[in-house]
Motif scaffolding. Structure first.
Motif, PDB file in Angstrom:
ATOM      1  N   HIS A  25      68.069  -9.687 -14.831  1.00 13.06           N
ATOM      2  CA  HIS A  25      69.467  -9.877 -14.435  1.00 13.06           C
ATOM      3  C   HIS A  25      70.385  -9.406 -15.558  1.00 13.06           C
ATOM      4  O   HIS A  25      70.038  -9.496 -16.735  1.00 13.06           O
ATOM      5  CB  HIS A  25      69.735 -11.350 -14.103  1.00 13.06           C
ATOM      6  N   ASP A  26      71.550  -8.907 -15.186  1.00 15.13           N
ATOM      7  CA  ASP A  26      72.500  -8.396 -16.177  1.00 15.13           C
ATOM      8  C   ASP A  26      73.346  -9.514 -16.784  1.00 15.13           C
ATOM      9  O   ASP A  26      73.727  -9.434 -17.955  1.00 15.13           O
ATOM     10  CB  ASP A  26      73.423  -7.359 -15.524  1.00 15.13           C
ATOM     11  N   VAL A  27      73.668 -10.530 -15.996  1.00 14.17           N
ATOM     12  CA  VAL A  27      74.463 -11.676 -16.438  1.00 14.17           C
ATOM     13  C   VAL A  27      73.966 -12.899 -15.684  1.00 14.17           C
ATOM     14  O   VAL A  27      73.581 -12.798 -14.508  1.00 14.17           O
ATOM     15  CB  VAL A  27      75.979 -11.482 -16.158  1.00 14.17           C
ATOM     16  N   VAL A  28      73.968 -14.056 -16.349  1.00 14.07           N
ATOM     17  CA  VAL A  28      73.643 -15.329 -15.709  1.00 14.07           C
ATOM     18  C   VAL A  28      74.862 -16.230 -15.791  1.00 14.07           C
ATOM     19  O   VAL A  28      75.552 -16.272 -16.815  1.00 14.07           O
ATOM     20  CB  VAL A  28      72.435 -16.008 -16.388  1.00 14.07           C
ATOM     21  N   LEU A  29      75.161 -16.947 -14.710  1.00 15.09           N
ATOM     22  CA  LEU A  29      76.219 -17.955 -14.694  1.00 15.09           C
ATOM     23  C   LEU A  29      75.575 -19.324 -14.541  1.00 15.09           C
ATOM     24  O   LEU A  29      74.756 -19.520 -13.632  1.00 15.09           O
ATOM     25  CB  LEU A  29      77.200 -17.749 -13.539  1.00 15.09           C
ATOM     26  N   ASP A  30      75.935 -20.265 -15.418  1.00 10.20           N
ATOM     27  CA  ASP A  30      75.452 -21.638 -15.298  1.00 10.20           C
ATOM     28  C   ASP A  30      76.608 -22.515 -14.838  1.00 10.20           C
ATOM     29  O   ASP A  30      77.568 -22.738 -15.576  1.00 10.20           O
ATOM     30  CB  ASP A  30      74.905 -22.134 -16.633  1.00 10.20           C
ATOM     31  N   THR A  31      76.495 -23.028 -13.600  1.00  9.78           N
ATOM     32  CA  THR A  31      77.551 -23.865 -13.025  1.00  9.78           C
ATOM     33  C   THR A  31      77.061 -25.284 -12.768  1.00  9.78           C
ATOM     34  O   THR A  31      77.714 -26.042 -12.052  1.00  9.78           O
ATOM     35  CB  THR A  31      78.040 -23.264 -11.687  1.00  9.78           C
ATOM     36  N   THR A  32      75.909 -25.647 -13.341  1.00  6.85           N
ATOM     37  CA  THR A  32      75.291 -26.929 -13.010  1.00  6.85           C
ATOM     38  C   THR A  32      75.876 -28.069 -13.839  1.00  6.85           C
ATOM     39  O   THR A  32      76.654 -27.861 -14.763  1.00  6.85           O
ATOM     40  CB  THR A  32      73.773 -26.891 -13.244  1.00  6.85           C
ATOM     41  N   ASP A  33      75.452 -29.300 -13.512  1.00  6.16           N
ATOM     42  CA  ASP A  33      75.815 -30.458 -14.325  1.00  6.16           C
ATOM     43  C   ASP A  33      74.562 -31.236 -14.742  1.00  6.16           C
ATOM     44  O   ASP A  33      74.635 -32.406 -15.082  1.00  6.16           O
ATOM     45  CB  ASP A  33      76.790 -31.381 -13.584  1.00  6.16           C
ATOM     46  N   HIS A  34      73.416 -30.560 -14.716  1.00  4.79           N
ATOM     47  CA  HIS A  34      72.141 -31.195 -15.085  1.00  4.79           C
ATOM     48  C   HIS A  34      71.746 -30.677 -16.469  1.00  4.79           C
ATOM     49  O   HIS A  34      71.390 -29.508 -16.631  1.00  4.79           O
ATOM     50  CB  HIS A  34      71.072 -30.845 -14.039  1.00  4.79           C
ATOM     51  N   TRP A  35      71.818 -31.555 -17.489  1.00 10.20           N
ATOM     52  CA  TRP A  35      71.690 -31.095 -18.868  1.00 10.20           C
ATOM     53  C   TRP A  35      70.333 -30.519 -19.219  1.00 10.20           C
ATOM     54  O   TRP A  35      70.264 -29.481 -19.912  1.00 10.20           O
ATOM     55  CB  TRP A  35      72.107 -32.206 -19.834  1.00 10.20           C
ATOM     56  N   PRO A  36      69.211 -31.084 -18.796  1.00  9.25           N
ATOM     57  CA  PRO A  36      67.939 -30.418 -19.097  1.00  9.25           C
ATOM     58  C   PRO A  36      67.902 -28.982 -18.579  1.00  9.25           C
ATOM     59  O   PRO A  36      67.437 -28.067 -19.273  1.00  9.25           O
ATOM     60  CB  PRO A  36      66.906 -31.312 -18.405  1.00  9.25           C
ATOM     61  N   THR A  37      68.411 -28.763 -17.365  1.00  4.07           N
ATOM     62  CA  THR A  37      68.462 -27.405 -16.822  1.00  4.07           C
ATOM     63  C   THR A  37      69.396 -26.525 -17.636  1.00  4.07           C
ATOM     64  O   THR A  37      69.079 -25.357 -17.916  1.00  4.07           O
ATOM     65  CB  THR A  37      68.908 -27.432 -15.351  1.00  4.07           C
ATOM     66  N   VAL A  84      70.226 -11.957 -22.473  1.00  4.33           N
ATOM     67  CA  VAL A  84      71.122 -11.827 -21.321  1.00  4.33           C
ATOM     68  C   VAL A  84      72.363 -12.683 -21.542  1.00  4.33           C
ATOM     69  O   VAL A  84      72.246 -13.871 -21.872  1.00  4.33           O
ATOM     70  CB  VAL A  84      70.411 -12.285 -20.028  1.00  4.33           C
ATOM     71  N   PRO A  85      73.569 -12.144 -21.373  1.00  2.06           N
ATOM     72  CA  PRO A  85      74.785 -12.956 -21.523  1.00  2.06           C
ATOM     73  C   PRO A  85      74.816 -14.099 -20.504  1.00  2.06           C
ATOM     74  O   PRO A  85      74.446 -13.918 -19.340  1.00  2.06           O
ATOM     75  CB  PRO A  85      75.924 -11.968 -21.263  1.00  2.06           C
ATOM     76  N   LEU A  86      75.272 -15.257 -20.967  1.00  4.43           N
ATOM     77  CA  LEU A  86      75.358 -16.447 -20.130  1.00  4.43           C
ATOM     78  C   LEU A  86      76.813 -16.890 -20.042  1.00  4.43           C
ATOM     79  O   LEU A  86      77.439 -17.223 -21.059  1.00  4.43           O
ATOM     80  CB  LEU A  86      74.506 -17.576 -20.724  1.00  4.43           C
ATOM     81  N   VAL A  87      77.367 -16.883 -18.833  1.00  5.14           N
ATOM     82  CA  VAL A  87      78.715 -17.397 -18.587  1.00  5.14           C
ATOM     83  C   VAL A  87      78.570 -18.871 -18.215  1.00  5.14           C
ATOM     84  O   VAL A  87      77.880 -19.196 -17.244  1.00  5.14           O
ATOM     85  CB  VAL A  87      79.426 -16.598 -17.477  1.00  5.14           C
ATOM     86  N   TRP A  88      79.232 -19.746 -18.958  1.00  3.66           N
ATOM     87  CA  TRP A  88      78.965 -21.190 -18.909  1.00  3.66           C
ATOM     88  C   TRP A  88      80.262 -21.935 -18.601  1.00  3.66           C
ATOM     89  O   TRP A  88      81.292 -21.684 -19.234  1.00  3.66           O
ATOM     90  CB  TRP A  88      78.410 -21.601 -20.258  1.00  3.66           C
ATOM     91  N   GLY A  89      80.219 -22.855 -17.645  1.00  3.79           N
ATOM     92  CA  GLY A  89      81.411 -23.625 -17.305  1.00  3.79           C
ATOM     93  C   GLY A  89      81.079 -25.068 -17.032  1.00  3.79           C
ATOM     94  O   GLY A  89      79.934 -25.425 -16.735  1.00  3.79           O
ATOM     95  N   SER A  90      82.104 -25.917 -17.140  1.00  2.90           N
ATOM     96  CA  SER A  90      81.921 -27.349 -16.893  1.00  2.90           C
ATOM     97  C   SER A  90      83.251 -27.952 -16.472  1.00  2.90           C
ATOM     98  O   SER A  90      84.307 -27.568 -16.985  1.00  2.90           O
ATOM     99  CB  SER A  90      81.417 -28.042 -18.169  1.00  2.90           C
ATOM    100  N   VAL A  91      83.198 -28.912 -15.537  1.00  4.20           N
ATOM    101  CA  VAL A  91      84.371 -29.693 -15.139  1.00  4.20           C
ATOM    102  C   VAL A  91      83.951 -31.147 -15.000  1.00  4.20           C
ATOM    103  O   VAL A  91      82.963 -31.452 -14.327  1.00  4.20           O
ATOM    104  CB  VAL A  91      84.973 -29.197 -13.799  1.00  4.20           C
ATOM    105  N   VAL A  92      84.694 -32.036 -15.656  1.00  2.39           N
ATOM    106  CA  VAL A  92      84.538 -33.480 -15.477  1.00  2.39           C
ATOM    107  C   VAL A  92      85.936 -34.075 -15.378  1.00  2.39           C
ATOM    108  O   VAL A  92      86.784 -33.835 -16.253  1.00  2.39           O
ATOM    109  CB  VAL A  92      83.776 -34.139 -16.646  1.00  2.39           C
ATOM    110  N   ALA A  93      86.187 -34.808 -14.314  1.00  4.50           N
ATOM    111  CA  ALA A  93      87.498 -35.439 -14.087  1.00  4.50           C
ATOM    112  C   ALA A  93      88.583 -34.358 -14.131  1.00  4.50           C
ATOM    113  O   ALA A  93      88.580 -33.432 -13.312  1.00  4.50           O
ATOM    114  CB  ALA A  93      87.740 -36.562 -15.082  1.00  4.50           C
ATOM    115  N   PHE A  94      89.506 -34.439 -15.114  1.00  5.78           N
ATOM    116  CA  PHE A  94      90.619 -33.486 -15.213  1.00  5.78           C
ATOM    117  C   PHE A  94      90.406 -32.461 -16.325  1.00  5.78           C
ATOM    118  O   PHE A  94      91.332 -31.720 -16.662  1.00  5.78           O
ATOM    119  CB  PHE A  94      91.929 -34.240 -15.476  1.00  5.78           C
TER     120      PHE A  94
END
Length: 250
Positions: A122-134, A147-157
């Motif tokens: 894969h050329d790019v991976v996006l991690d949108t999960t909320d499971h920390w071991p994963t 491989v570049p990893l685009v990483w995001g997180s949302v909790v509350a506000f």
């Protein structure tokens, strides 16, 4: 590099008009292979925009089924989808947006044993999960694969977005791994999730992915973008390429 299909050229007219993108950049998108880990609140806007940009092949990893409480922020899904697999419903919903590309659902969890095999090529991976071991497995695997990893997180506000790339700061510059694995921090299931913020952060993740694939602009490598929705602010924090002993509070 040229686009193969005239209808793709027409759909991507506004992207092609962008300085630095052009038809060659649009062709890079149609040839790209990306992996998206998770098909929930952040993935929904990211997938919609990446499918619209006609990224060629998207591998979507998620084994969860849709529940009613998902619907307010996971806007690809409908009441009739409850009980179905998110990855399969997302594929079905987005298929018409990318007639010359494909979304391939994978209904299994990424683990230390299978991640390298599943994320390779894969050329790019996006991690949108909320499971920390994963999340740590994905980050470590992308680092090994280069491989570049685009990483995001949302909790509350509160939201975060960054890019971990070869030679730059890794996830341990942002998160205290030992603390997070032994005593996970804040959780959307406990504190709630402000659904419009999922749209903002997921869209930012799609933007970073397109920048990486086309080679335009300055990706969020070595920097993390932080959203405070209640205060209506977005700020930036530098990341250093060494372990963060305190970690960022999530």
């Amino acid at each position: 590099m040229q686009l193969e299909h005239s209808d793709t050229r027409e759909r991507q007219r506004r992207h092609i008009a962008l300085a630095g993108v052009g038809e060659a950049g649009a062709a890079k998108l149609t040839a790209a292979r990306i992996a998206v880990v998770g098909a929930g609140g952040l993935a929904t806007p990211a997938l919609t925009l990446l499918a619209g940009a006609e990224v060629g092949t998207i591998t979507l990893f998620d084994f969860d089924t849709i529940e009613r409480h998902n619907l307010s922020r996971q806007t690809l899904y409908r009441e009739a989808d409850i009980g179905g697999y998110k990855a399969e419903r997302a594929r079905d919903r987005l298929a018409s947006a990318m007639p010359h590309g494909s979304i391939r659902p994978v209904l299994e969890r990424l683990t230390a044993e299978n991640a390298e095999r599943l994320l390779a090529d894969h050329d790019v991976v996006l991690d949108t999960t909320d499971h920390w071991p994963t999340r740590f497995v994905v980050a470590d695997t992308c680092e090994r694969l280069g491989v570049p990893l685009v990483w995001g997180s949302v909790v509350a506000f509160d939201g975060m977005c960054t890019v971990f790339a070869p030679g730059g700061a890794g996830i341990d510059a942002l998160i205290d791994r030992d603390r997070m694995l032994s005593c996970p921090g804040r959780s959307g299931s406990v504190e709630g999730t402000f659904s419009p913020l999922c749209g903002q952060v997921g869209s930012a993740m799609a933007g970073e992915t397109i920048k990486l694939l086309t080679g335009i602009g300055r990706p969020l490598i070595g920097r993390v973008q932080l959203w405070d929705t209640l205060g209506a602010t977005i700020r930036e924090m530098p990341l250093r390429a060494h372990p963060n002993t305190e970690g960022t509070e999530l």
